[in-house]
Design a protein around this motif. Structure first.
Motif, PDB file in Angstrom:
ATOM      1  N   ALA A   1       1.400   6.701   6.480  1.00  0.00           N
ATOM      2  CA  ALA A   1       1.226   5.109   6.024  1.00  0.00           C
ATOM      3  C   ALA A   1       0.434   4.357   7.012  1.00  0.00           C
ATOM      4  CB  ALA A   1       2.704   4.492   5.997  1.00  0.00           C
ATOM      5  N   SER A   2       0.290   4.722   8.382  1.00  0.00           N
ATOM      6  CA  SER A   2      -0.687   4.007   9.176  1.00  0.00           C
ATOM      7  C   SER A   2      -2.221   4.099   8.675  1.00  0.00           C
ATOM      8  CB  SER A   2      -0.199   4.465  10.663  1.00  0.00           C
ATOM      9  OG  SER A   2      -0.495   5.635  10.548  1.00  0.00           O
ATOM     10  N   SER A   3      -2.356   5.073   7.964  1.00  0.00           N
ATOM     11  CA  SER A   3      -4.019   5.483   7.512  1.00  0.00           C
ATOM     12  C   SER A   3      -4.225   3.956   6.873  1.00  0.00           C
ATOM     13  CB  SER A   3      -3.944   6.517   6.851  1.00  0.00           C
ATOM     14  OG  SER A   3      -3.283   6.481   5.613  1.00  0.00           O
ATOM     15  N   TRP A   4      -3.331   3.269   6.067  1.00  0.00           N
ATOM     16  CA  TRP A   4      -3.689   1.939   5.455  1.00  0.00           C
ATOM     17  C   TRP A   4      -3.908   0.966   6.693  1.00  0.00           C
ATOM     18  CZ3 TRP A   4      -5.166   2.179   0.903  1.00  0.00           C
ATOM     19  CH2 TRP A   4      -4.479   2.983  -0.225  1.00  0.00           C
ATOM     20  N   ASP A   5      -3.827   0.974   7.924  1.00  0.00           N
ATOM     21  CA  ASP A   5      -3.780  -0.128   8.661  1.00  0.00           C
ATOM     22  C   ASP A   5      -5.239  -0.944   8.852  1.00  0.00           C
ATOM     23  OD1 ASP A   5      -1.577   0.603   9.829  1.00  0.00           O
ATOM     24  OD2 ASP A   5      -2.147   1.154  11.796  1.00  0.00           O
TER      25      ASP A   5
ATOM     26  N   GLU B   1      -0.425 -11.035   1.753  1.00  0.00           N
ATOM     27  CA  GLU B   1       0.878 -10.650   2.682  1.00  0.00           C
ATOM     28  C   GLU B   1       0.976  -9.252   2.387  1.00  0.00           C
ATOM     29  OE1 GLU B   1       2.505 -12.483   4.882  1.00  0.00           O
ATOM     30  OE2 GLU B   1       1.395 -14.221   4.493  1.00  0.00           O
ATOM     31  N   PRO B   2      -0.044  -8.396   3.240  1.00  0.00           N
ATOM     32  CA  PRO B   2       0.081  -6.706   3.091  1.00  0.00           C
ATOM     33  C   PRO B   2       1.259  -6.087   4.087  1.00  0.00           C
ATOM     34  CG  PRO B   2      -1.692  -7.366   4.282  1.00  0.00           C
ATOM     35  CD  PRO B   2      -0.932  -8.789   4.139  1.00  0.00           C
ATOM     36  N   GLN B   3       1.501  -5.007   3.501  1.00  0.00           N
ATOM     37  CA  GLN B   3       2.273  -4.185   4.440  1.00  0.00           C
ATOM     38  C   GLN B   3       2.016  -2.620   3.738  1.00  0.00           C
ATOM     39  OE1 GLN B   3       6.824  -3.895   3.963  1.00  0.00           O
ATOM     40  NE2 GLN B   3       6.694  -5.758   2.780  1.00  0.00           N
ATOM     41  N   ALA B   4       2.223  -1.754   4.540  1.00  0.00           N
ATOM     42  CA  ALA B   4       2.318  -0.082   4.260  1.00  0.00           C
ATOM     43  C   ALA B   4       3.401   0.605   4.627  1.00  0.00           C
ATOM     44  CB  ALA B   4       1.032   0.190   4.799  1.00  0.00           C
ATOM     45  N   PRO B   5       4.559   0.587   3.969  1.00  0.00           N
ATOM     46  CA  PRO B   5       5.540   1.394   4.493  1.00  0.00           C
ATOM     47  C   PRO B   5       5.498   2.619   3.874  1.00  0.00           C
ATOM     48  CG  PRO B   5       6.127  -0.080   2.412  1.00  0.00           C
ATOM     49  CD  PRO B   5       4.948  -0.510   2.710  1.00  0.00           C
ATOM     50  N   GLY B   6       6.025   3.588   4.738  1.00  0.00           N
ATOM     51  CA  GLY B   6       5.987   4.991   4.441  1.00  0.00           C
ATOM     52  C   GLY B   6       6.841   5.524   3.241  1.00  0.00           C
TER      53      GLY B   6
ATOM     54  N   PHE C   1       0.941  -1.148  -0.055  1.00  0.00           N
ATOM     55  CA  PHE C   1      -0.081  -0.055   0.035  1.00  0.00           C
ATOM     56  C   PHE C   1       0.943   1.231   0.194  1.00  0.00           C
ATOM     57  CE2 PHE C   1      -2.673  -3.345   2.028  1.00  0.00           C
ATOM     58  CZ  PHE C   1      -3.936  -3.131   1.247  1.00  0.00           C
ATOM     59  N   VAL C   2       0.554   2.264  -0.949  1.00  0.00           N
ATOM     60  CA  VAL C   2       1.497   3.401  -1.033  1.00  0.00           C
ATOM     61  C   VAL C   2       0.315   4.648  -0.611  1.00  0.00           C
ATOM     62  CG1 VAL C   2       2.890   4.715  -2.346  1.00  0.00           C
ATOM     63  CG2 VAL C   2       2.643   2.110  -2.909  1.00  0.00           C
ATOM     64  N   HIS C   3       0.750   5.248   0.282  1.00  0.00           N
ATOM     65  CA  HIS C   3      -0.070   6.426   0.699  1.00  0.00           C
ATOM     66  C   HIS C   3       0.470   7.687  -0.208  1.00  0.00           C
ATOM     67  CE1 HIS C   3       3.224   8.979   2.887  1.00  0.00           C
ATOM     68  NE2 HIS C   3       3.421   7.713   3.257  1.00  0.00           N
TER      69      HIS C   3
ATOM     70  N   ARG D   1      -6.357  12.377  13.326  1.00  0.00           N
ATOM     71  CA  ARG D   1      -5.828  10.933  13.410  1.00  0.00           C
ATOM     72  C   ARG D   1      -4.565  10.824  12.266  1.00  0.00           C
ATOM     73  NH1 ARG D   1      -9.544   5.675  13.541  1.00  0.00           N
ATOM     74  NH2 ARG D   1      -7.860   4.031  14.104  1.00  0.00           N
ATOM     75  N   TRP D   2      -4.642  11.308  11.069  1.00  0.00           N
ATOM     76  CA  TRP D   2      -3.919  10.680  10.074  1.00  0.00           C
ATOM     77  C   TRP D   2      -2.874  11.500   9.396  1.00  0.00           C
ATOM     78  CZ3 TRP D   2      -4.000   6.021  11.197  1.00  0.00           C
ATOM     79  CH2 TRP D   2      -5.130   5.139  11.238  1.00  0.00           C
ATOM     80  N   THR D   3      -3.089  13.012   9.496  1.00  0.00           N
ATOM     81  CA  THR D   3      -2.517  13.656   8.553  1.00  0.00           C
ATOM     82  C   THR D   3      -1.089  14.134   9.200  1.00  0.00           C
ATOM     83  OG1 THR D   3      -3.435  15.730   9.856  1.00  0.00           O
ATOM     84  CG2 THR D   3      -4.540  15.057   7.772  1.00  0.00           C
ATOM     85  N   ILE D   4      -0.037  14.227   8.000  1.00  0.00           N
ATOM     86  CA  ILE D   4       1.270  14.542   8.592  1.00  0.00           C
ATOM     87  C   ILE D   4       1.713  15.668   7.404  1.00  0.00           C
ATOM     88  CG2 ILE D   4       1.812  12.588   9.373  1.00  0.00           C
ATOM     89  CD1 ILE D   4       3.102  11.606   6.577  1.00  0.00           C
ATOM     90  N   PRO D   5       2.706  16.543   7.546  1.00  0.00           N
ATOM     91  CA  PRO D   5       3.234  17.236   6.568  1.00  0.00           C
ATOM     92  C   PRO D   5       3.687  16.373   5.148  1.00  0.00           C
ATOM     93  CG  PRO D   5       4.568  17.761   8.705  1.00  0.00           C
ATOM     94  CD  PRO D   5       3.604  16.342   8.863  1.00  0.00           C
ATOM     95  N   ALA D   6       3.698  17.173   4.250  1.00  0.00           N
ATOM     96  CA  ALA D   6       3.902  16.487   2.805  1.00  0.00           C
ATOM     97  C   ALA D   6       4.872  17.351   2.090  1.00  0.00           C
ATOM     98  CB  ALA D   6       2.578  16.480   2.045  1.00  0.00           C
ATOM     99  N   PRO D   7       5.754  16.486   1.405  1.00  0.00           N
ATOM    100  CA  PRO D   7       6.694  17.529   0.508  1.00  0.00           C
ATOM    101  C   PRO D   7       6.079  18.046  -0.667  1.00  0.00           C
ATOM    102  CG  PRO D   7       6.735  15.007  -0.186  1.00  0.00           C
ATOM    103  CD  PRO D   7       6.116  15.306   1.134  1.00  0.00           C
TER     104      PRO D   7
END
Length: 263
Positions: A15-19, A31-36, A7-9, A163-169
């Motif tokens: 990335a944890s918003s994909w949990d 076999e899922p994962q959501a790396p940042g 999963f790609v945010h 809950r989910w927002t972070i700064p973005a480039p």
């Protein structure tokens, strides 16, 4: 072992918003994962506290980051990306690094011409200052509501923001905006790849950031490829469709499509 799913945010969501998606797909046998993204911290709070690490990462940086993750997987993954993550998923699929990809409200790729006014307004917090090309930019709750959560209640929008927002480039947005003037744009996708895996584009009828017209214009970019390219539209949803209270309907549609592709 199940098929790997990455999963790609996109911008402004951790990335944890994909949990919830990760749990659903694991229960379905994947076999899922959501790396940042590069520079992201492990938590929302830590990412907010260290915006300098997030700033100045461009599209090519993010593609290379996920390509490195893919190389360490036991087999080629299915990619599911939202917003700029949807563009990243398309680039990696075009490079034959994935079995299939699902691009949800994906940022516009090179060749897509319509830029609706709502999309310009949604990204104005970045573009209003040219120096933001090299910085991480945060949204206010009001900006998040317009850009992401205009189809849910104000109360839910505020909860999602907290809950989910972070700064973005800012750099990916500047790169995408200049894509059609740059022959070597990082927003270019190998849309004519005949041998790639299947692609599903998902559009939202009420999305201010990536309006449905952009997703339909993206679909046209694939007209020279005979590989499977499908589109599904959620007419009453906005850019927050992967994280708001209706996320499961979207996730179930993805699972159904993958089953139809024998994946």
């Amino acid at each position: 072992m199940g098929t790997p799913v990455l999963f790609v945010h996109g911008l402004w969501l951790h990335a944890s918003s994909w949990d919830p998606w990760v749990r659903l797909f694991r229960d379905a046998g994947y076999e899922p994962q959501a790396p940042g993204w590069p520079g992201d911290s492990d938590t929302v709070e830590a990412s907010r506290a260290n915006p300098d690490a997030i700033g100045d990462h461009g599209i090519d940086d993010v593609v290379a980051h996920y390509a490195g993750i893919i190389e360490r997987l036991p087999s080629a993954p299915i990619l599911i990306g939202h917003s700029f993550g949807g563009m990243i998923a398309q680039k990696l699929l075009g490079q034959d690094r994935a079995l299939a990809a699902i691009a949800i409200d994906a940022a516009q790729i090179k060749g897509v011409l319509p830029v609706p006014l709502s999309a310009l307004k949604a990204t104005l917090p970045v573009f209003k200052n040219p120096a933001n090309r090299h910085r991480a930019v945060s949204l206010t709750p009001e900006q998040f509501r317009f850009a992401f959560a205009n189809a849910v209640s104000e109360e839910e929008s505020d909860q999602l923001f907290e809950r989910w927002t972070i700064p973005a480039p800012g750099r990916p947005l500047f790169e995408a905006a200049a894509a059609n003037f740059n022959p070597h744009s990082p927003a270019k996708v190998a849309t004519d790849n005949q041998t790639r895996g299947p692609l599903l584009l998902i559009a939202s009828g009420k999305d201010n950031t990536v309006p449905e017209s952009v997703t339909r214009a993206t679909l046209k970019q694939y007209r020279h490829s005979e590989a499977v390219t499908d589109i599904v539209t959620f007419a009453d949803r906005s850019h927050s469709l992967t994280v708001d209270s209706g996320w499961r309907e979207v996730a179930e549609a993805c699972l159904t499509w993958l089953k139809e592709q024998s994946l």
